[in-house]
Design an enzyme around this catalytic site. Structure first.
Site, PDB file in Angstrom:
ATOM      1  N   ARG A 122       0.830  -1.309  -0.156  1.00 48.95           N
ATOM      2  CA  ARG A 122       0.158  -0.208  -0.039  1.00 48.95           C
ATOM      3  C   ARG A 122       0.852   1.300  -0.064  1.00 48.95           C
ATOM      4  O   ARG A 122       0.936   1.994   0.997  1.00 48.95           O
ATOM      5  CB  ARG A 122      -1.079  -0.057   1.211  1.00 48.95           C
ATOM      6  CG  ARG A 122      -1.895  -1.189   1.362  1.00 48.95           C
ATOM      7  CD  ARG A 122      -2.516  -1.612   0.185  1.00 48.95           C
ATOM      8  NE  ARG A 122      -3.789  -1.218  -0.153  1.00 48.95           N
ATOM      9  CZ  ARG A 122      -4.966  -1.877   0.339  1.00 48.95           C
ATOM     10  NH1 ARG A 122      -4.884  -2.232   1.512  1.00 48.95           N
ATOM     11  NH2 ARG A 122      -6.292  -1.523  -0.221  1.00 48.95           N
ATOM     12  N   GLN A 127      -0.239   2.381  -6.159  1.00 50.86           N
ATOM     13  CA  GLN A 127      -1.971   2.735  -6.311  1.00 50.86           C
ATOM     14  C   GLN A 127      -2.416   2.318  -7.410  1.00 50.86           C
ATOM     15  O   GLN A 127      -3.618   1.913  -7.491  1.00 50.86           O
ATOM     16  CB  GLN A 127      -1.904   4.186  -5.925  1.00 50.86           C
ATOM     17  CG  GLN A 127      -2.048   4.578  -4.516  1.00 50.86           C
ATOM     18  CD  GLN A 127      -2.314   5.982  -4.238  1.00 50.86           C
ATOM     19  OE1 GLN A 127      -2.878   6.637  -5.011  1.00 50.86           O
ATOM     20  NE2 GLN A 127      -2.267   6.386  -2.826  1.00 50.86           N
ATOM     21  N   ASP A 130      -3.488  -1.497  -7.335  1.00 51.72           N
ATOM     22  CA  ASP A 130      -3.819  -1.904  -6.051  1.00 51.72           C
ATOM     23  C   ASP A 130      -5.435  -2.333  -6.495  1.00 51.72           C
ATOM     24  O   ASP A 130      -6.453  -1.485  -6.388  1.00 51.72           O
ATOM     25  CB  ASP A 130      -3.974  -0.501  -5.423  1.00 51.72           C
ATOM     26  CG  ASP A 130      -4.319  -1.026  -3.794  1.00 51.72           C
ATOM     27  OD1 ASP A 130      -5.016  -2.174  -3.669  1.00 51.72           O
ATOM     28  OD2 ASP A 130      -4.243  -0.169  -2.856  1.00 51.72           O
ATOM     29  N   SER A 133      -7.714  -1.979  -3.448  1.00 50.34           N
ATOM     30  CA  SER A 133      -8.617  -0.720  -3.347  1.00 50.34           C
ATOM     31  C   SER A 133      -9.802  -0.969  -4.467  1.00 50.34           C
ATOM     32  O   SER A 133     -10.778  -0.484  -4.021  1.00 50.34           O
ATOM     33  CB  SER A 133      -7.866   0.317  -3.466  1.00 50.34           C
ATOM     34  OG  SER A 133      -6.869   0.342  -2.406  1.00 50.34           O
ATOM     35  N   TYR A 228      -2.117  -0.834   8.200  1.00 46.56           N
ATOM     36  CA  TYR A 228      -3.227  -1.520   8.620  1.00 46.56           C
ATOM     37  C   TYR A 228      -3.423  -1.406  10.017  1.00 46.56           C
ATOM     38  O   TYR A 228      -2.792  -0.968  10.843  1.00 46.56           O
ATOM     39  CB  TYR A 228      -2.931  -2.965   8.152  1.00 46.56           C
ATOM     40  CG  TYR A 228      -2.833  -3.396   6.803  1.00 46.56           C
ATOM     41  CD1 TYR A 228      -4.282  -3.417   6.098  1.00 46.56           C
ATOM     42  CD2 TYR A 228      -1.768  -3.532   5.908  1.00 46.56           C
ATOM     43  CE1 TYR A 228      -4.041  -3.755   4.590  1.00 46.56           C
ATOM     44  CE2 TYR A 228      -1.712  -3.659   4.387  1.00 46.56           C
ATOM     45  CZ  TYR A 228      -2.969  -3.861   4.014  1.00 46.56           C
ATOM     46  OH  TYR A 228      -3.065  -3.989   2.323  1.00 46.56           O
TER      47      TYR A 228
HETATM   48  P1  NAD Z   1      -8.619  -3.510   5.368  1.00 52.04           P
HETATM   49  O1  NAD Z   1      -9.635  -4.093   4.336  1.00 52.04           O
HETATM   50  O2  NAD Z   1      -7.504  -4.411   5.866  1.00 52.04           O
HETATM   51  O3  NAD Z   1      -9.584  -3.243   6.761  1.00 52.04           O
HETATM   52  C1  NAD Z   1     -10.747  -2.624   6.755  1.00 52.04           C
HETATM   53  C2  NAD Z   1     -10.819  -1.618   7.940  1.00 52.04           C
HETATM   54  O4  NAD Z   1     -11.133  -2.321   8.986  1.00 52.04           O
HETATM   55  C3  NAD Z   1      -9.589  -0.869   8.271  1.00 52.04           C
HETATM   56  O5  NAD Z   1      -9.961   0.613   8.295  1.00 52.04           O
HETATM   57  C4  NAD Z   1      -9.059  -1.303   9.597  1.00 52.04           C
HETATM   58  O6  NAD Z   1      -8.578  -0.223  10.142  1.00 52.04           O
HETATM   59  C5  NAD Z   1     -10.576  -1.914  10.253  1.00 52.04           C
HETATM   60  N1  NAD Z   1     -10.341  -2.654  11.369  1.00 52.04           N
HETATM   61  C6  NAD Z   1      -9.724  -3.637  11.446  1.00 52.04           C
HETATM   62  N2  NAD Z   1      -9.854  -4.255  12.763  1.00 52.04           N
HETATM   63  C7  NAD Z   1     -10.787  -3.674  13.190  1.00 52.04           C
HETATM   64  C8  NAD Z   1     -11.900  -3.587  14.520  1.00 52.04           C
HETATM   65  N3  NAD Z   1     -11.272  -4.505  15.364  1.00 52.04           N
HETATM   66  N4  NAD Z   1     -12.610  -2.436  14.831  1.00 52.04           N
HETATM   67  C9  NAD Z   1     -12.780  -1.467  13.756  1.00 52.04           C
HETATM   68  N5  NAD Z   1     -12.174  -1.438  12.616  1.00 52.04           N
HETATM   69  C10 NAD Z   1     -11.469  -2.597  12.285  1.00 52.04           C
HETATM   70  O7  NAD Z   1      -8.312  -2.262   5.097  1.00 52.04           O
HETATM   71  P2  NAD Z   1      -8.009  -1.513   3.582  1.00 52.04           P
HETATM   72  O8  NAD Z   1      -9.358  -0.910   2.969  1.00 52.04           O
HETATM   73  O9  NAD Z   1      -7.364  -2.466   2.685  1.00 52.04           O
HETATM   74  O10 NAD Z   1      -7.009  -0.294   4.017  1.00 52.04           O
HETATM   75  C11 NAD Z   1      -5.749  -0.585   4.834  1.00 52.04           C
HETATM   76  C12 NAD Z   1      -5.151   0.726   4.862  1.00 52.04           C
HETATM   77  O11 NAD Z   1      -4.365   0.940   3.542  1.00 52.04           O
HETATM   78  C13 NAD Z   1      -5.971   1.943   5.236  1.00 52.04           C
HETATM   79  O12 NAD Z   1      -4.997   2.866   6.131  1.00 52.04           O
HETATM   80  C14 NAD Z   1      -5.975   2.754   3.761  1.00 52.04           C
HETATM   81  O13 NAD Z   1      -6.151   4.102   3.927  1.00 52.04           O
HETATM   82  C15 NAD Z   1      -4.612   2.204   3.246  1.00 52.04           C
HETATM   83  N6  NAD Z   1      -4.497   2.299   1.959  1.00 52.04           N
HETATM   84  C16 NAD Z   1      -3.131   2.860   1.361  1.00 52.04           C
HETATM   85  C17 NAD Z   1      -3.335   2.753  -0.229  1.00 52.04           C
HETATM   86  C18 NAD Z   1      -2.008   3.604  -0.783  1.00 52.04           C
HETATM   87  O14 NAD Z   1      -1.289   4.136   0.081  1.00 52.04           O
HETATM   88  N7  NAD Z   1      -1.719   3.155  -1.637  1.00 52.04           N
HETATM   89  C19 NAD Z   1      -4.213   2.425  -0.860  1.00 52.04           C
HETATM   90  C20 NAD Z   1      -5.432   1.890  -0.269  1.00 52.04           C
HETATM   91  C21 NAD Z   1      -5.411   1.825   1.206  1.00 52.04           C
END
Ligand code: NAD
Length: 369
Positions: A122, A127, A130, A133, A228
């Site tokens: 990530r 991006q 990805d 996403s 994460y």
């Molecule tokens: P994910 O699918 O792994 O998880 C979904 C959400 O569930 C996350 O926000 C996580 O914090 C939350 N979560 C986990 N356990 C929990 C709990 N017990 N209670 C409540 N919430 C809980 O997440 P994702 O959508 O794949 O995104 C993961 C991270 O990656 C995020 O910080 C996102 O902003 C980041 N991201 C970065 C990029 C990039 O820079 N290229 C692209 C996409 C996402």
């Protein structure tokens, strides 16, 4: 003249999978890069792309992928036993490598390498490729629409001569990509939205979409260096369930998307809490494929407990296959741009993106558990 690199687009054999891994627009670009492309007959049909559309941009159609193939692209190449694999090829796909031991056996037997789309780092440079996403965003949007479609009330505030209806109260658990898109979707429909996450950074994002952010007291930040969420201690899990209970009971709808990479989805909605929810309320458990955030969730089913409807969708992106395929295809094309140099396939392990995503190299597993 050396043979051209040939890309084969696999037809997804799983019945519930409507997506295709490359759409004609990107096939056109690959052909312009000097590659050949073969499409397994009808691979794009269920996503709305016909054989003819692929032929029009220069792809060959074959009943079954031929031995010429160097790179196979797929949405989920190992989901069905009906797939056959071209020996010595590189497969670009999403996988379930942590739970499916057969994958490594198939790869050993056929000397296959695998680039797994779900292992995308990530980081900003990755991006464009990805797929986590691009597909999660669709899942979040669809979850919002399921809520709108299945509630027995309006989503927005509705003032009519016959009375005023208050906006639906929607609670979104987990505000990663899917959760934020779900918030944006129900917010646009006029819901009163509350978001919850254990990463503090997510709080800012929830508020920037105009939703309320709730967080429990025990928290220090629960974000890992990779961005994460951390799995919570037993003590935190217990207080989390208590904290969430009052919000869940008040909600007309809950969309739950909480996940921790490589782990079962955290349980955030207990059976006893569901029993206290209002009749007619709805839970859409987007994390159902990862085990679900609700104790009642059944994968691929809609169940009703005390007049509360609980959805456990197994593949939301597949339900919007045209756009899901279009963005997945763009992710695959962007990966190809990293892999193809001077019309040749070069797997550069010095590139941190390729290093992270190449999970099997010529039949040998590379990921650390
Ligand atoms: P994910 O699918 O792994 O998880 C979904 C959400 O569930 C996350 O926000 C996580 O914090 C939350 N979560 C986990 N356990 C929990 C709990 N017990 N209670 C409540 N919430 C809980 O997440 P994702 O959508 O794949 O995104 C993961 C991270 O990656 C995020 O910080 C996102 O902003 C980041 N991201 C970065 C990029 C990039 O820079 N290229 C692209 C996409 C996402």
């Amino acid at each position: 003249m050396p043979e051209k690199i040939t890309v084969g687009i696999l037809r997804e054999k799983e019945k519930s999978e409507n997506r295709v891994s490359l759409v004609p627009k990107d096939v056109n670009l690959l052909i312009k890069m000097g590659l050949s492309v073969e499409l397994e007959d009808g691979a794009g049909e269920r996503a709305g792309f016909l054989n003819q559309d692929y032929e029009n941009v220069g792809a060959q159609i074959s009943k079954k992928l031929t031995d010429k193939i160097n790179i196979i692209t797929s949405v989920n190449a190992f989901s069905s036993q009906k797939n056959s694999y071209v020996k010595n090829s590189l497969i670009i796909t999403t996988t379930n490598i942590r739970n499916d031991n057969k994958i490594i056996e198939i790869c050993k037997k056929n000397n296959l390498s695998v680039i797994a789309m779900e292992f995308v780092p990530r980081i900003a440079r990755a991006q464009k490729l990805d797929a986590l996403s691009s597909q999660a965003s669709i899942a979040g949007y669809k979850a919002g629409l399921i809520v709108a479609n299945s509630l027995n009330k309006y989503i927005p505030l509705m003032m009519t001569a016959a009375g005023t209806m208050l906006p639906a109260n929607v609670l979104v658990l987990g505000a990663g990509v899917a959760g934020l898109q779900a918030i944006a979707t129900v917010k646009r429909l006029g819901a009163d939205v509350t978001g919850y996450d254990i990463r503090l950074a997510a709080g800012e994002e929830i508020k920037s979409l105009g939703a309320k952010f709730i967080s429990d007291d025990f928290e220090q930040d629960s974000e890992t260096d990779g961005g994460y969420a951390k799995e919570q201690s037993k003590k935190n899990q217990k207080s989390q369930l208590e904290f969430l209970k009052e919000y869940i009971i008040k909600a007309d709808a809950v969309i739950s998307t909480a996940a921790i990479p490589g782990r079962p989805a955290p349980k955030l909605i207990e059976k006893k809490t569901v029993q206290l929810m209002k009749p007619g309320s709805v839970i859409v458990d987007v994390s159902a494929p990862l085990g679900g955030n609700c104790e009642y969730t059944k994968l691929g089913e809609i169940i009703i407990i005390n007049n509360v409807k609980i959805f456990g969708p197994s593949n939301l992106p597949s339900e919007m296959a045209y756009d899901a395929s279009t963005v997945y295809s763009k992710n695959i094309f962007s990966l190809m741009e990293l892999l193809i140099k001077d019309k040749k396939l070069k797997i550069n392990l010095q590139d941190e993106i390729i290093d992270a995503m190449l999970i099997i190299e010529k039949g040998k597993k590379r990921i650390k558990e």
